[in-house]
Design an enzyme around this catalytic site. Structure first.
Site, short mmCIF file in Angstrom:
data_model
loop_
_atom_site.label_atom_id
_atom_site.label_comp_id
_atom_site.label_asym_id
_atom_site.label_seq_id
_atom_site.Cartn_x
_atom_site.Cartn_y
_atom_site.Cartn_z
N ARG A 165 -2.00 -7.11 8.35
CA ARG A 165 -0.61 -7.06 8.45
C ARG A 165 -0.02 -8.08 9.30
O ARG A 165 -0.65 -8.56 10.12
CB ARG A 165 -0.12 -5.68 8.90
CG ARG A 165 -0.65 -4.35 8.27
CD ARG A 165 -0.39 -3.26 9.16
NE ARG A 165 -0.74 -2.04 8.54
CZ ARG A 165 -2.08 -1.42 8.76
NH1 ARG A 165 -2.82 -1.78 9.63
NH2 ARG A 165 -2.42 -0.09 7.96
N LYS A 189 -2.59 0.08 13.45
CA LYS A 189 -1.59 1.25 13.86
C LYS A 189 -2.19 2.07 14.62
O LYS A 189 -3.34 2.23 14.44
CB LYS A 189 -1.09 1.93 12.50
CG LYS A 189 -0.11 0.98 11.55
CD LYS A 189 0.33 1.75 10.50
CE LYS A 189 1.44 1.09 9.46
NZ LYS A 189 1.77 1.62 8.36
N HIS A 259 3.57 -9.10 3.43
CA HIS A 259 2.76 -7.97 3.00
C HIS A 259 2.28 -8.13 1.44
O HIS A 259 1.27 -7.50 0.99
CB HIS A 259 3.86 -6.97 3.12
CG HIS A 259 2.96 -5.44 3.34
ND1 HIS A 259 2.46 -5.39 4.84
CD2 HIS A 259 2.91 -4.41 2.68
CE1 HIS A 259 1.94 -4.02 4.78
NE2 HIS A 259 2.01 -3.48 3.43
N ARG A 262 -1.05 -9.47 1.37
CA ARG A 262 -1.84 -8.14 1.83
C ARG A 262 -2.30 -7.50 0.55
O ARG A 262 -3.65 -6.92 0.21
CB ARG A 262 -1.31 -7.29 2.89
CG ARG A 262 -2.16 -6.01 3.26
CD ARG A 262 -1.50 -5.40 4.38
NE ARG A 262 -1.91 -3.99 4.70
CZ ARG A 262 -2.73 -3.60 5.30
NH1 ARG A 262 -3.62 -4.44 5.96
NH2 ARG A 262 -3.00 -2.40 5.52
N HIS A 285 -6.59 1.48 6.49
CA HIS A 285 -5.78 2.34 5.98
C HIS A 285 -6.55 3.70 6.50
O HIS A 285 -7.68 3.78 6.50
CB HIS A 285 -5.87 2.54 4.37
CG HIS A 285 -4.78 1.69 3.88
ND1 HIS A 285 -5.13 1.24 2.48
CD2 HIS A 285 -3.79 1.01 4.15
CE1 HIS A 285 -4.26 0.45 2.04
NE2 HIS A 285 -3.51 0.18 3.03
N TYR A 294 -3.99 0.43 -5.32
CA TYR A 294 -4.36 -1.10 -5.68
C TYR A 294 -5.34 -1.08 -7.14
O TYR A 294 -5.44 -1.90 -7.75
CB TYR A 294 -5.19 -1.68 -4.57
CG TYR A 294 -4.28 -2.14 -3.11
CD1 TYR A 294 -3.09 -3.10 -3.46
CD2 TYR A 294 -4.39 -1.32 -2.25
CE1 TYR A 294 -2.47 -3.11 -2.24
CE2 TYR A 294 -3.47 -1.45 -1.12
CZ TYR A 294 -2.69 -2.48 -1.22
OH TYR A 294 -1.75 -2.59 -0.13
#
Length: 313
Positions: A165, A189, A259, A262, A285, A294
């Site tokens: 990110r 995150k 992004h 990404r 993730h 994806y």
């Protein structure tokens, strides 16, 4: 955004203002969420509390499933998108669970709240030929050896090579780059740490930036930041986003934000035979379901190729 900034000059019951401040401290100190995530959660909860006030309630104990549903219905009447409503439903559930867990309410009405299903949109990606063209153009722009040109090339190569990110890239320190193993240490995150590999072209671009160019931009106070802005401070996300748009605009390719690189990296990994679990780990993730979008991108492109090439498509 602090709770005081959210409430502004509005007349709130004192208990609600204290509640919002306590929740903000929980999100920041205990859950260690990013500033952006805290701002989003606080904004959604403040809007929910405003709705309660309009209903004539001044105590959180009066929050029930009917008031939660009427709040979401109000969002729909205001024309909010399904994705926004789904996000706000999630914010409400997280908040009410915390409120019950900390003894602020006796039952958790958010547990009964269903989420409006957000429409799944396929992320924009570059084809492999377009990606090569973008990176080749960035390399040509860096041929003059300018510090900013070498920095931008290293950023473009690293974003595509790793799929990290933009916030993760800006937070990188020099010591997070392990050139001997060609991996970067990333804090995602919730401050979850992961190591992400990168390839030879990204490694070469990183080495030129860190060895040749970064010292020319570094100033007193630059600290350990891996990527620096033109004035020597840690580069910010806005600068990276602007640069990515500019670099992609040089070639005849679809415009993408960082992004999008990404998304592009993830799609190309799957098209090259990587398994979904590996891509999930690389991207950081929490849920495999997030990574599965994806596969839809790859399937969509396969369908297009089939329709163009098969005689009985």
């Amino acid at each position: 955004m602090t709770p005081d900034e959210v409430t502004g000059n509005r007349s709130w019951p004192e208990g609600f203002a204290v509640l919002l401040a306590d929740y903000e401290r929980h999100l920041t100190a205990e859950r260690d969420l990013s500033t952006h995530s805290v701002r989003a959660y606080i904004g959604d909860v403040a809007d929910l509390l405003e709705h309660l006030i309009r209903l004539g309630h001044d105590d959180l104990g009066q929050l029930d499933i009917r008031s939660l549903r009427s709040w979401l219905a109000k969002q729909q009447s205001l024309g909010k998108s399904r994705s926004t409503m789904a996000r706000r439903a999630t914010a409400a559930r997280v908040f009410t669970a915390w409120a019950q867990r900390t003894g602020r309410i006796g039952t958790d009405p958010g547990a009964l709240l269903a989420s409006p299903k957000a429409h799944k949109t396929l992320p924009g990606v570059l084809g492999q030929a377009d990606t090569r063209a973008v990176l080749d153009a960035a390399a040509v722009a860096a041929d003059d050896g300018s510090p900013v040109g070498l920095r931008d090339l290293a950023i473009m190569e690293l974003l595509y090579a790793t799929g990290i990110r933009v916030g993760e890239l800006c937070a990188l320190d020099v010591d997070d780059v392990d050139d001997s193993r060609r991996v970067v240490r990333v804090f995602g995150k919730g401050r979850k740490e992961r190591s992400v590999p990168y390839g030879v072209p990204a490694g070469q671009a990183l080495e030129r930036w860190l060895v040749e160019a970064r010292p020319k931009l570094a100033r007193e106070g630059s600290g350990p930041a891996a990527f620096l802005g033109a004035r020597g401070g840690r580069i910010d996300q806005r600068t990276v986003r602007r640069m990515v748009h500019e670099r992609i605009a040089v070639v005849d390719a679809p415009d993408l934000a960082p992004h999008g690189l990404r998304h592009t990296a993830a799609t190309h990994l799957l098209e090259g035979g990587a398994d979904l679990r590996s891509v999930q780990e690389l991207l950081g993730h929490a849920s495999l379901a997030t990574t599965q979008i994806y596969t839809h991108v790859s399937t969509d492109r396969l369908r297009q190729a089939y329709q163009q090439a098969h005689p009985r498509a």
